[in-house]
Design an enzyme around this catalytic site. Structure first.
Site, mmCIF file in Angstrom:
data_model
loop_
_atom_site.group_PDB
_atom_site.id
_atom_site.type_symbol
_atom_site.label_atom_id
_atom_site.label_comp_id
_atom_site.label_asym_id
_atom_site.label_seq_id
_atom_site.Cartn_x
_atom_site.Cartn_y
_atom_site.Cartn_z
ATOM 1 N N ASP A 1 16.260 2.073 -5.038
ATOM 2 C CA ASP A 1 15.278 1.024 -5.342
ATOM 3 C C ASP A 1 15.830 -0.321 -4.868
ATOM 4 O O ASP A 1 16.996 -0.631 -5.131
ATOM 5 C CB ASP A 1 15.057 0.926 -6.863
ATOM 6 C CG ASP A 1 14.425 2.187 -7.435
ATOM 7 O OD1 ASP A 1 13.959 3.020 -6.636
ATOM 8 O OD2 ASP A 1 14.417 2.339 -8.672
ATOM 9 N N SER B 1 4.279 11.093 -6.414
ATOM 10 C CA SER B 1 3.702 10.166 -5.431
ATOM 11 C C SER B 1 4.206 8.774 -5.808
ATOM 12 O O SER B 1 4.809 8.593 -6.857
ATOM 13 C CB SER B 1 2.176 10.241 -5.473
ATOM 14 O OG SER B 1 1.736 9.899 -6.754
ATOM 15 N N ILE C 1 -3.197 20.837 -3.395
ATOM 16 C CA ILE C 1 -4.224 21.678 -2.754
ATOM 17 C C ILE C 1 -4.895 20.922 -1.619
ATOM 18 O O ILE C 1 -5.096 21.438 -0.532
ATOM 19 C CB ILE C 1 -5.317 22.079 -3.777
ATOM 20 C CG1 ILE C 1 -4.722 22.964 -4.869
ATOM 21 C CG2 ILE C 1 -6.474 22.788 -3.088
ATOM 22 C CD1 ILE C 1 -5.733 23.380 -5.917
ATOM 23 N N GLU C 2 -5.222 19.672 -1.869
ATOM 24 C CA GLU C 2 -6.050 18.937 -0.917
ATOM 25 C C GLU C 2 -5.307 18.544 0.360
ATOM 26 O O GLU C 2 -5.919 18.043 1.299
ATOM 27 C CB GLU C 2 -6.648 17.698 -1.588
ATOM 28 C CG GLU C 2 -5.608 16.766 -2.142
ATOM 29 C CD GLU C 2 -6.214 15.487 -2.697
ATOM 30 O OE1 GLU C 2 -7.416 15.491 -2.973
ATOM 31 O OE2 GLU C 2 -5.476 14.514 -2.842
ATOM 32 N N HIS D 1 -10.121 -12.436 5.259
ATOM 33 C CA HIS D 1 -8.947 -11.944 4.530
ATOM 34 C C HIS D 1 -7.705 -12.123 5.418
ATOM 35 O O HIS D 1 -7.220 -11.147 6.001
ATOM 36 C CB HIS D 1 -9.106 -10.462 4.189
ATOM 37 C CG HIS D 1 -10.110 -10.188 3.130
ATOM 38 N ND1 HIS D 1 -9.818 -10.275 1.789
ATOM 39 C CD2 HIS D 1 -11.417 -9.830 3.210
ATOM 40 C CE1 HIS D 1 -10.903 -9.966 1.092
ATOM 41 N NE2 HIS D 1 -11.874 -9.699 1.923
ATOM 42 N N LYS E 1 20.303 13.646 -11.110
ATOM 43 C CA LYS E 1 20.135 15.104 -11.070
ATOM 44 C C LYS E 1 19.364 15.511 -9.807
ATOM 45 O O LYS E 1 18.281 14.981 -9.542
ATOM 46 C CB LYS E 1 19.352 15.575 -12.313
ATOM 47 C CG LYS E 1 19.998 15.215 -13.637
ATOM 48 C CD LYS E 1 21.370 15.819 -13.791
ATOM 49 C CE LYS E 1 21.355 17.162 -14.473
ATOM 50 N NZ LYS E 1 22.742 17.717 -14.606
ATOM 51 N N GLU F 1 -4.783 -12.312 4.750
ATOM 52 C CA GLU F 1 -3.614 -11.550 4.294
ATOM 53 C C GLU F 1 -3.394 -10.282 5.122
ATOM 54 O O GLU F 1 -2.266 -9.811 5.253
ATOM 55 C CB GLU F 1 -3.743 -11.197 2.801
ATOM 56 C CG GLU F 1 -4.872 -10.254 2.394
ATOM 57 C CD GLU F 1 -6.199 -10.944 2.103
ATOM 58 O OE1 GLU F 1 -6.407 -12.070 2.592
ATOM 59 O OE2 GLU F 1 -7.043 -10.352 1.390
ATOM 60 N N CYS G 1 -12.251 -14.805 0.481
ATOM 61 C CA CYS G 1 -13.504 -14.050 0.481
ATOM 62 C C CYS G 1 -14.342 -14.343 -0.777
ATOM 63 O O CYS G 1 -14.983 -15.382 -0.837
ATOM 64 C CB CYS G 1 -13.236 -12.558 0.666
ATOM 65 S SG CYS G 1 -14.690 -11.689 1.270
ATOM 66 N N LEU H 1 6.507 7.032 -4.200
ATOM 67 C CA LEU H 1 7.929 6.804 -3.916
ATOM 68 C C LEU H 1 8.118 5.876 -2.715
ATOM 69 O O LEU H 1 9.231 5.496 -2.400
ATOM 70 C CB LEU H 1 8.632 8.135 -3.617
ATOM 71 C CG LEU H 1 8.769 9.113 -4.777
ATOM 72 C CD1 LEU H 1 9.419 10.404 -4.290
ATOM 73 C CD2 LEU H 1 9.612 8.500 -5.892
ATOM 74 N N GLY I 1 -13.237 -15.391 -3.345
ATOM 75 C CA GLY I 1 -12.618 -16.654 -3.775
ATOM 76 C C GLY I 1 -13.299 -17.851 -3.130
ATOM 77 O O GLY I 1 -13.484 -18.891 -3.763
HETATM 78 N N1 GLN Z 1 -18.309 -9.404 -3.016
HETATM 79 C C1 GLN Z 1 -18.283 -10.367 -1.955
HETATM 80 C C2 GLN Z 1 -19.140 -9.946 -0.773
HETATM 81 O O1 GLN Z 1 -19.417 -8.774 -0.619
HETATM 82 C C3 GLN Z 1 -16.859 -10.654 -1.530
HETATM 83 C C4 GLN Z 1 -16.200 -9.468 -0.904
HETATM 84 C C5 GLN Z 1 -14.700 -9.616 -0.854
HETATM 85 O O2 GLN Z 1 -14.114 -10.424 -1.549
HETATM 86 N N2 GLN Z 1 -14.067 -8.814 -0.046
HETATM 87 O O3 GLN Z 1 -19.500 -10.748 0.029
#
Ligand code: GLN
Length: 530
Positions: free
Chosen positions: A242, A15, A150-151, A507, A189, A509, A382, A17, A384
């Site tokens: 790679d 796994s 298996i799963e 978030h 190989k 990101e 978040c 890859l 942060g």
């Molecule tokens: N632990 C925090 C909360 O539940 C922040 C969650 C997070 O960073 N995704 O509010």
């Protein structure tokens, strides 16, 4: 079955890859204006990965609809520039749940419920329902793990049976295998790949395309060998070596002739990749390198922060910078294994990513303080944001403050549980999840970056900035640059005295794309460069 073209992606030998990126890259090569629906099948019994520690399984990716799904959905969304849905992530947990529910209701009365036909049929039914609902042109289905697990057996059997259901001209099987380089003999190989594909064929699946992952490009003779033993044409063996940036994968596959194979077998067209190619060139030839620190507690597995890494790469690509990462385990700061000065001496910016619980939290708070006092660009995501508020409450407002999540008995809970979360004891899928809109404050850094009065981002949290402390925080100079539509919840904060000290409850990101980077990450990387 719905009249789509079906692409099945499986993997073997090992796994990790890069099946997810390979599947996403294949989709990109033929996307054009087609509706590509990406389905990921995961063998585990969890209903979704939301309850898993990221160190077990990598990042939990969050979708617009609030679904907590496998991190491969991040790759699908970033490569195909689409928004996926929670139902597209099938897990054994979800499938078994519904089969057992139906059994209890009496839907199979009189019958013995078995993996075949009941579980396999349930999986195929889901495939078809998704295809119909989405009016899919292409169903791109990835089976997690490796062939023979298996799963995953029921998922493997379901995709095998699909060939009969949809017709052999409407389906292709792509298998990702591995060709190790043996240093003692100085060559790659192919035996593990041969054994792996033999196992796949034993399950009844004859691959149409084999992607051979390896350190270097494979030579003709290696491809010939794989082709001979696996009973396919040599041109159907694609070399996948790679590489430094995942965004080059589609371009590598294209060079290897993958597009022609897909076009011929599925009657589709090649995507114009010129804009993509340009950005990959920029990633490969950056004008400068900026080093930033990611300070968390899951740093031993970089996959835990996959979307943050990608969001930085996207911003960097557009700004002409390579963002190199320094991983700081904040428990090391707490235990004084390393000083903050030492840890941050060679970085230009600090990110405190999402997180949960007490461990490492004090270390993060100390890092935020250092960044604020030394005017080092800081981005909080978040958890942060929540810890940036704690830091500000303590060191600027002079309060003995904390988050309730870190210290239940704190005298000033500046971060408190969301009212709607009180009394929820089920842990799966119960956080404030998915897409929410924030109203941005005129003239703020954040509004400037989003170039809009609204920011729509994805969320995953249980706690918020406690409304009781809004006034004192603002009076002391913290700016709430984004507030939820109901005007209650702090979505973005910034500290305007610094050149970039900003954080969000969201978030961002998760929505960053190579062709369309996240505004907040763009602003952060740009601040680190100047
Ligand atoms: N632990 C925090 C909360 O539940 C922040 C969650 C997070 O960073 N995704 O509010």
């Amino acid at each position: 079955m719905h009249p789509a073209k079906w692409i099945i992606v499986t993997g073997g030998v090992l796994s990790g890859l890069g099946k997810g990126t390979a599947a996403a890259a294949i989709g990109l090569l033929i996307k054009n204006n087609l509706k590509i629906v990406t389905v990921k099948c995961d063998g585990y019994l969890n209903v979704d990965p939301g309850t898993m520690n990221p160190i077990e399984h990598g990042e939990v990716f969050v979708l617009e609809d609030g679904g907590e799904v496998d991190m491969d959905f991040g790759h699908y969304e970033r490569f195909l520039n689409t928004n996926c849905k929670f139902e597209w992530n099938l897990t054994s947990g979800k499938i078994f749940n519904s089969v057992i529910e139906k059994e209890r209701k009496g839907e199979f009365l009189g019958k013995t419920i078995q993996i075949y036909p009941h579980v396999v049929d349930e999986i195929k039914k889901r495939f078809n329902e998704i295809a119909e609902k989405e009016k899919a042109d292409i169903m791109l289905i990835e089976i997690g793990g490796t062939i023979g697990d298996i799963e995953n057996a029921w998922f493997t059997e379901a995709v095998r049976q699909l060939k009969k259901d949809v017709g052999p001209d409407n389906i292709i099987y792509v298998h990702l295998t591995y060709v190790p380089f043996l240093h003692s003999v100085g060559e790659p190989k192919t035996k593990p790949a041969q054994r792996d594909i033999a196992l796949l064929r034993e399950k009844g699946i004859q691959p149409n395309i084999i992607i051979a992952r390896s350190k270097e490009m494979l030579l003709k003779k290696h491809k010939e060998k794989i082709a001979l033993f696996c009973d396919i044409d040599e041109e159907c063996v694609i070399s996948g070596r790679d590489i430094d940036t995942i965004y080059e994968i589609p371009l590598m596959f294209k060079k290897e002739g993958m597009v022609e194979l897909l076009v011929k077998k599925l009657d589709v067209k090649a995507t114009n990749l010129s804009e993509w190619e340009l950005l990959v060139e920029k990633i490969k030839n950056p004008e400068q390198v900026v080093k930033v620190a990611i300070c968390g507690k899951y740093t031993e597995l970089k996959d835990s922060y996959a979307s943050i890494i990608e969001a930085l790469a996207h911003a960097g690509a557009h700004l002409g910078a390579k963002v190199s990462l320094k991983w700081i385990e904040t428990t090391d700061i707490e235990e004084r294994k390393i000083s903050i000065e030492e840890a941050l001496k060679d970085v230009r910016g600090v990110i405190i990513p999402g997180g949960f619980g007490t461990r490492g939290a004090e270390g993060k708070i100390e890092m935020i303080r250092y960044a604020r006092e030394k005017n080092i660009p800081f981005l909080g995501l978040c958890f942060g944001l929540q810890l940036a508020v704690v830091e500000f409450a303590r060191n600027v407002c002079g309060l003995d403050a904390n988050s309730e999540e870190v210290d239940e008995k704190t005298s000033n809970p500046v971060i408190a549980i969301l009212p709607e979360q009180i009394g929820i004891d089920k842990k799966g899928g119960t956080m404030r999840l998915g897409s929410y809109t924030a109203r941005l404050k005129e003239g703020t850094l954040v509004q400037n970056l989003y170039k809009s009065n609204l920011a729509v981002e994805r969320h995953r949290h249980r706690y918020e900035v406690n409304p009781k402390y809004h006034d004192v925080l603002q009076k002391n100079g913290l700016v709430f640059s984004g507030i939820s539509e109901n005007r209650r919840l702090v979505e973005f904060i910034e500290f305007p005295k610094n050149k970039f000290h900003a954080a969000t409850q969201a978030h961002p990101e998760f929505k960053s794309r190579l062709l369309n980077p996240s505004p907040l990450f763009y602003g952060f990387v740009s601040a680190c460069m100047n």
